[in-house]
Design an enzyme around this catalytic site. Structure first.
Site, PDB file in Angstrom:
ATOM      1  N   LYS A   1      -4.199  31.143   2.255  1.00 48.87           N
ATOM      2  CA  LYS A   1      -3.477  30.255   1.207  1.00 48.87           C
ATOM      3  C   LYS A   1      -4.713  29.253   0.959  1.00 48.87           C
ATOM      4  CE  LYS A   1      -2.067  26.448   4.236  1.00 48.87           C
ATOM      5  NZ  LYS A   1      -2.787  26.636   5.476  1.00 48.87           N
TER       6      LYS A   1
ATOM      7  N   LEU B   1     -10.457  27.887   1.269  1.00 47.46           N
ATOM      8  CA  LEU B   1      -9.027  28.587   1.566  1.00 47.46           C
ATOM      9  C   LEU B   1      -9.144  28.519   3.026  1.00 47.46           C
ATOM     10  CD1 LEU B   1      -9.982  31.561   1.883  1.00 47.46           C
ATOM     11  CD2 LEU B   1      -9.644  31.589  -0.615  1.00 47.46           C
TER      12      LEU B   1
ATOM     13  N   GLU C   1      -0.964  19.153   7.148  1.00 47.20           N
ATOM     14  CA  GLU C   1      -0.417  20.225   6.061  1.00 47.20           C
ATOM     15  C   GLU C   1       0.004  21.393   6.653  1.00 47.20           C
ATOM     16  OE1 GLU C   1      -3.261  18.467   5.956  1.00 47.20           O
ATOM     17  OE2 GLU C   1      -3.228  17.195   4.193  1.00 47.20           O
TER      18      GLU C   1
ATOM     19  N   ASP D   1       0.804  -1.346  -0.044  1.00 51.01           N
ATOM     20  CA  ASP D   1       0.037   0.074  -0.133  1.00 51.01           C
ATOM     21  C   ASP D   1       0.933   1.258  -0.253  1.00 51.01           C
ATOM     22  OD1 ASP D   1      -2.493  -1.068  -0.107  1.00 51.01           O
ATOM     23  OD2 ASP D   1      -2.517  -1.551   2.109  1.00 51.01           O
TER      24      ASP D   1
ATOM     25  N   ASP E   1      -3.454  27.060  11.323  1.00 50.31           N
ATOM     26  CA  ASP E   1      -3.738  25.846  10.615  1.00 50.31           C
ATOM     27  C   ASP E   1      -3.426  24.765  11.339  1.00 50.31           C
ATOM     28  OD1 ASP E   1      -4.412  23.465   8.975  1.00 50.31           O
ATOM     29  OD2 ASP E   1      -3.397  24.623   7.287  1.00 50.31           O
TER      30      ASP E   1
ATOM     31  N   ASN F   1     -16.562  25.675   1.424  1.00 51.59           N
ATOM     32  CA  ASN F   1     -17.091  26.507   0.593  1.00 51.59           C
ATOM     33  C   ASN F   1     -15.852  27.355  -0.144  1.00 51.59           C
ATOM     34  OD1 ASN F   1     -19.547  27.223  -0.580  1.00 51.59           O
ATOM     35  ND2 ASN F   1     -20.520  27.905   1.361  1.00 51.59           N
TER      36      ASN F   1
ATOM     37  N   PHE G   1     -10.619  26.831   7.607  1.00 51.78           N
ATOM     38  CA  PHE G   1     -10.747  26.326   6.191  1.00 51.78           C
ATOM     39  C   PHE G   1     -12.227  25.888   6.094  1.00 51.78           C
ATOM     40  CE2 PHE G   1     -11.357  22.690   3.348  1.00 51.78           C
ATOM     41  CZ  PHE G   1     -10.591  23.238   2.439  1.00 51.78           C
TER      42      PHE G   1
END
Lengths: 691, 569
Positions: free
Chosen positions: A405, A393, A360, A319, A356, A390, A387
């Protein structure tokens, strides 16, 4: 690369049971005598014949104590008999030590189990009415209620509810896992504990047949059946034993014709030193130790056959996520638009990611800190823009400034940019083509550049695959990604082939076609829809976190649920086969030297010229024969550690492996006994025994 | 050893190796039913044969049908040959009026020729008529040789492809082997031998008056044709008792070299047939080198032992520059004689150009040991190859695990069933040789058959049983094998040595054929190249030869050391 967790089967995997644990040795020494029962020894033809010969020699030795025959001293016959018995004992001891180590693991497993009671639901529709019953009374199909802090009594399938379950009894991993009805996480294992909420479970295994029960029996060796290669090897060894029986018994005729007296103890010594007692004595220990090594890696094989098959595998289905890549998209590059400094883009990217907390987002912090030494600080009045599906970002507002971003299209739409710079477009295209994700970054409404997120291939994996290729093993990456992404990652990781947008049917199809081409395939999987492919594969490794269906279909279960381990499993399989082959070769090659010790000794009285063959210059015929017999017995014990630990495995081609092992064990098998027999003879001479 | 002698040995072996490739590829084409340069001439004969016998050459046979066909054919031929030998007095071409053979001798002889052994317990001159030689013995030299080729073909096909149910058509294989391979080569070499002075006539024995005025009977007959198939088919049954030492069978040093090439040719070529048919010529070459190296070393060893002569003669001051010349033909010399005898024991031909009984003990040990190894250097026609493949399977099995995989040979896994059958074959050979010799040495009937005492007598007895069981047919002489113990005992040794090995080998082929053919990777045990060749030689010696060491020590080895100490037997 394998995760080290505490192992319920033997402590931490780095802290394996010592090769010669005092308690195990003591018990094994006792068990070795129990295994002398001829009916049990019948399973091992070489050692059985040795025992029969030992009995005969003992009887004749005792007779000689009373009936004096000149030139046929009882002491010699009895000494030979004693060493023949030791030969048999050393062989049974080797097996007992291997079993003892398995048993030690099983004991620690069993300690976690006490007699359990269960809440039996006579009517599965109504969880309110339950009756307390001993778990041992339950049968397949019964339904039980398991509430917080209850132990799950037997293996089962969740039919209602969702709960967190502590599976450390099996995996050694203390963090609880979520189990719920339906889907791929519906299997529960007997002996594990519900730590929150409740479950209604249909029992899928009778008491004594649960996963843990089977594990205990397997590691103890109680359910050990001979594997195909062991059976074939046993036949070869039995065949050789019969061949040498003919060689030695017909010697009576040849000796009679030649006026050479050949007393039974001498013929017994010749026979036992010629038949392959070394490998015969160590064969089952090698097999048990192979299973044991696998368990040390927290992998349970349902049979020895599966371990052998692992050595034969030449195609690995791996995998992508978790095995080849880390599984999360991570920042891998910054591409500013013309006129913007990379450092400025980096600062903006960090600001945009401050709120964030996704992997990521964190990877952007890490990347920027690593490349540009920028440590983010959060302004006092900062407001995070989360985030949303819709807007696609996210960002941060502070001091009247705004950083954003997000997906390139959404960001461009937000700032009203219709004609971004050509360099920006080129960077976005290149990132997308390579299978990555481009994130556009803006500061106060102006476009600064793009961050490249990509699936990062684990360090060292490329070299690992190159090694596997050398060993003749193809790696195939299985991924749900589209072809473009898959091809990019495949190229980077250096796999030989890949299956993109893979469905379980694709896997099954791939395995079938590979097998039709004459390949042996290994794969791992966890979902119920992986079960057909796991069953079809020659080696199927199910994750412990997987479904019951997957675990039943597989022939191995990885308790750590680490798909990377497929590679180790293959290496352990190969190591098992190599150990067996090396000791067989060593054992058979030993014969040459024994002829040089014994033949001149028994014929020199009739044909003094044959004394020339005594190239080791052994002091007397009797000491020569004794030395050969003693060497033959001692070498079994001397090789026990090697049998248990396994011959060192190197990931190189078959030709290189063969050349090395042939040199060490083939040539070594020719030479070592010459040295050993001579050394024993010198010792006997120094002690004035038969000299 | 002389330079000329070594050059003779090297030249003969070089010619054989050079011819092995083309001849082997030709045989592969024939067995695969492909077109060759002889097709226009022989295809009508082949088609006619099939039409008369009702054979569909394209119809494949499973291993059981294949075995049944071969056993049936050989059983019928055995009965026919037995009848011919018993009734030869009443049959045509018996100008000398030779009487029928006694039953024990006829049984032994019939078995001997059906099994490609050609042990000659009878005396050809006066013991057998020209008719029986031609219609009985010579015919069987073809049938038994073709049987060997057919089995080899079936075994090769088992390795060539994966998941195959059938091994080919036994009748077609035998027909093709005889028609396209044995017959043309026999005709070619018959002409060469006749041109070299070997007689081919149906006239009765010549009665001549010698220079002293005495009357002498000189035996003659259709020698050249029988000689050709005797050697090409690794049969070895000579027209004359003296076999290839007789000037009518082997007139010159040149024919001695040619005849050596004749019996080495097809067994070596079949390795190339194997390589071609499995689609991997290097696999065939590996077997060829393993066979060739053992044979080459054996030939050199025997030559060296004979050239060393005997210490007693040295002590008497006899010039032994030519080596030990007892029992040898001056026209051949020691190099060609030892090469012929070593080659003929390495190939199960069993023909002799000099008397092995007269060899030095070590010189005699080498032919004995080559037979004991299982007749694989390069062995009998067909049987050498298939026995070699059995050894290759065992080599791969013993050492293959060391490469970390379930052993496989040519992509076919070697598992319990194959090992069981291979060990069975090995066991049968060992048991007959050792038990036969040991029991005979314990019985008065056996001891009475020996002409020599001591270790030399033991060697003779061991040699006889080895030769019979391994279907070689050569004898050390010095042993009278027409008594019932040896006549019947050795007949059964020949039968078991042939068919109790052939059947398990075909069973292995049946099992191997069904298996899928795995792809070779760099993780696959390499079965070409020096490493494997060395391994294979080691396994042949350890598994095939080691069990005979105690007996050999009491025979040739004991005699050798006794000879050095000045004792003879």
């Amino acid at each position: 690369m394998s995760t080290t967790t505490s192992n319920p089967l033997g402590g931490n995997s780095n802290d394996a049971i010592k090769l010669f644990d005092g308690a195990i040795i003591t018990r094994a020494a006792r068990d070795a005598f129990g295994k002398l029962n001829p009916r049990q020894l019948m399973r091992n033809p070489v050692i059985f014949v040795t025992e029969m010969v030992a009995i005969l020699t003992t009887i004749l030795g005792v007779r000689d104590l009373f009936v004096h025959i000149p030139g046929n001293p009882a002491s010699f016959a009895l000494a030979i008999a004693a060493w023949l018995w030791l030969t048999v004992l050393f062989a049974t001891f080797a097996e007992a030590v291997a079993e003892g180590r398995g048993r030690a693991r099983a004991e620690s497993l069993r300690r976690s189990r006490t007699e359990m009671t269960a809440k039996h639901l006579p009517n599965p529709e109504d969880p309110a009415i339950w009756r307390q019953r001993p778990a041992s009374d339950l049968r397949r199909g019964d339904v039980v209620l398991v509430e917080t802090n209850d132990l799950i009594p037997l293996d089962g399938e969740i039919i209602q509810g969702i709960a967190s379950v502590n599976e450390s009894a099996i995996t050694g991993e203390s963090a609880p896992v979520i189990r719920e009805a339906g889907g791929d996480r519906s299997a529960v294992t007997g002996g594990t504990q519900v730590v929150s909420d409740f479950l209604v479970v249909r029992v899928t295994a009778d008491p004594g047949q649960t996963f843990i029960d089977r594990m205990i029996r397997l590691v103890e060796g109680a359910e050990r059946r001979k594997t195909p290669n062991e059976i074939a090897l046993d036949i070869l060894l039995a065949g050789l034993t019969i061949v040498f029986l003919f060689a030695v018994t017909t010697l009576v005729g040849f000796g009679h014709y030649s006026n050479t007296l050949l007393p039974v103890p001498i013929l017994a010594a010749l026979l036992v030193t010629l038949i392959p007692t070394t490998i015969g004595g160590l064969l089952s220990a090698i097999g048990i130790a192979g299973m044991d090594r696998l368990i040390r890696f927290n992998v349970i094989a349902t049979s020895g056959r599966a371990v052998e098959a692992a050595g034969d595998v030449d195609t690995l289905l791996l995998d992508k996520t978790g095995t080849i890549t880390f599984g999360n998209r991570m920042a891998a590059g910054l591409y500013p638009v013309p006129g913007i400094d990379e450092r400025r883009l980096a600062e903006a990217a960090v600001m945009a990611s401050l709120g964030d907390d996704t992997p990521e987002g964190r990877s952007i912090h890490a990347f920027v800190a690593d490349r540009h030494g920028i440590r983010p600080f959060t302004p006092n009045d900062a407001v995070t823009v989360p985030f949303s599906a819709n807007t696609r970002l996210s960002g941060l507002d502070a001091d009247g400034r705004a950083w954003r971003k997000g997906a390139v299209e959404s960001v461009l739409r937000m700032i009203g940019e219709t004609n971004p710079p050509a360099a920006f477009n080129a960077a976005v295209d290149r990132i997308a083509r390579a299978g990555g994700t481009p994130l556009a970054v803006t500061e106060d409404g102006s476009l600064l550049g793009v961050v490249e997120l990509k699936d990062v291939v684990k360090p060292g994996i490329r070299e690992r695959f190159a090694q596997l290729r050398q060993m003749g093993i193809r790696t195939v990456m299985v991924t749900g990604d589209n072809r473009v992404t898959a091809a990019a990652i495949a190229g980077e990781a250096g796999v030989d082939d890949f299956i993109a947008e893979a469905t379980p049917q694709d896997k099954l199809g791939y395995i079938r076609s590979a097998q039709a081409e004459g390949r042996m395939v290994a794969m791992c999987g966890d979902g119920t829809n992986d079960a057909p492919a796991l069953a079809q594969a020659d080696v199927g490794v199910a994750m412990q976190t997987g479904t019951q269906a997957a675990r039943e279909a597989a022939n191995m279960v990885d308790l750590d649920s680490d798909p990377t381990k497929l590679i180790e499993v293959v290496e352990i399989g190969k190591q098992l086969l190599i150990t067996r082959g090396s000791l067989t070769t060593f054992s058979i090659a030993n014969d040459i030297s024994k002829y040089f010790a014994i033949l001149p000794a028994i014929f020199v009285a009739t044909y003094p010229g044959l004394g020339v063959l005594n190239i080791m210059h052994l002091s007397t015929p009797q000491s020569a024969i004794m030395s050969a017999v003693i060497f033959n017995a001692v070498v079994i014990v001397a090789l026990v550690p090697l049998a248990l630990r396994g011959v060192k495995f190197r990931p190189v081609s078959a030709t290189q492996l063969l050349r090395r092992n042939l040199l060490v064990y083939g040539l070594g098998g020719l030479v070592v006994p010459f040295v050993g027999i001579k050394a024993i003879d010198l010792l006997l001479t120094a002690l004035h025994i038969f000299a | 050893m002389t330079i000329i002698g070594l050059a003779q040995i090297a030249l003969v072996l070089a010619i054989v190796l050079a011819l092995a490739g083309p001849v082997g590829r030709y045989i592969a084409a024939i067995l695969s039913g492909e077109r060759t340069f002889l097709t226009p001439v022989l295809a009508p004969v082949e088609r006619g044969t099939y039409a008369i016998l009702g054979i569909d050459p394209a119809k494949g046979m499973g291993w059981r049908s294949y075995v049944s066909a071969l056993l049936l054919l050989n059983a019928v031929h055995f009965a026919l040959l037995y009848a011919i030998l018993r009734l030869q007095f009443y049959l045509p071409f018996n100008p000398g009026g030779v009487a029928g053979m006694p039953s024990a001798l006829a049984f032994n002889t019939a078995v001997s020729f059906v099994t490609n052994t050609n042990w000659q317990a009878y005396t050809p001159e006066g013991g057998i008529s020209n008719g029986a030689q031609m219609l009985g013995l010579t015919v069987h030299m073809f049938v038994s040789a073709a049987t060997g080729v057919a089995v080899a073909a079936a075994v090769i096909r088992a390795f060539a492809a994966g998941g195959v149910q059938t091994l080919g058509n036994a009748w077609a294989d035998i027909t093709r082997a005889m028609l396209y391979v044995l017959l043309p080569l026999t005709v070619l070499f018959t002409i060469i031998l006749m041109a070299s002075g070997v007689p081919q006539t149906l006239l009765a024995n010549a009665q001549v008056t010698t220079l002293e005025g005495a009357t002498q009977t000189i035996a003659r007959g259709p020698v050249a044709f029988q000689e050709a198939i005797k050697l090409l088919g690794t049969n070895g049954g000579g027209f004359f008792n003296a076999n290839s030492a007789h000037p009518f069978e082997n007139p010159t040093a040149l024919t001695c070299a040619i005849e050596t090439i004749m019996f080495l040719l097809i067994p070596f070529s079949l390795t190339a047939t194997f390589g071609r048919m499995v689609g991997h010529p290097a696999q065939g070459r590996a077997l060829l080198w393993a066979m060739g190296l053992i044979l080459g070393l054996g030939a050199l060893g025997c030559y060296a032992a004979e050239m060393a002569g005997t210490p007693m003669l040295h002590a008497l001051g006899v010039n032994q520059a030519l080596g030990n010349m007892e029992g040898r033909e001056l026209r051949f010399g020691n190099a060609l004689t030892t090469l012929f005898n070593v080659g003929a024991t390495g190939t199960s031909t069993g023909a002799v150009a000099g008397f092995t009984d007269s060899f030095t003990p070590l010189g005699g040990l080498i032919p004995l040991f080559l037979m004991q190894l299982g007749e694989v250097t390069p062995g009998g026609i067909g049987s050498g190859l298939y026995t070699m493949i059995v050894f290759a399977l065992l080599a791969v099995f013993v050492a293959g695990l060391m490469a970390g995989r379930t052993p496989e040979y040519l992509g076919k896994k070697v598992q319990a069933k194959e090992v069981k059958l291979a060990m069975l074959a090995l066991l049968i050979l060992t048991a007959w040789i050792l038990s036969g010799a040991a029991v005979s040495l314990l019985l008065p009937a056996g001891l009475g058959a020996l002409a020599n005492a001591g270790p030399h007598g033991l060697s003779e007895m061991l040699y006889a049983w080895t030769s019979a069981t391994q279907n070689n047919g050569s004898a050390m002489a010095g042993i009278t094998s027409s008594g019932p113990l040896l006549a019947y005992g050795m007949a059964f040794a020949m039968l078991f040595g042939r068919f109790a090995v052939l059947v398990p080998v075909l069973a292995i082929a049946g099992s191997i054929a069904l298996k899928p053919k795995l792809q070779a990777t760099s993780g696959t045990f390499p079965t070409t190249g020096p490493l494997f060749i060395g391994l294979l030689i080691g396994v042949i010696i350890i598994l095939g030869g080691l069990q005979f060491m105690p007996a050999d020590a009491l025979g040739p080895l004991a005699e050798h050391f006794a000879m050095r100490a000045g004792a003879t037997y």
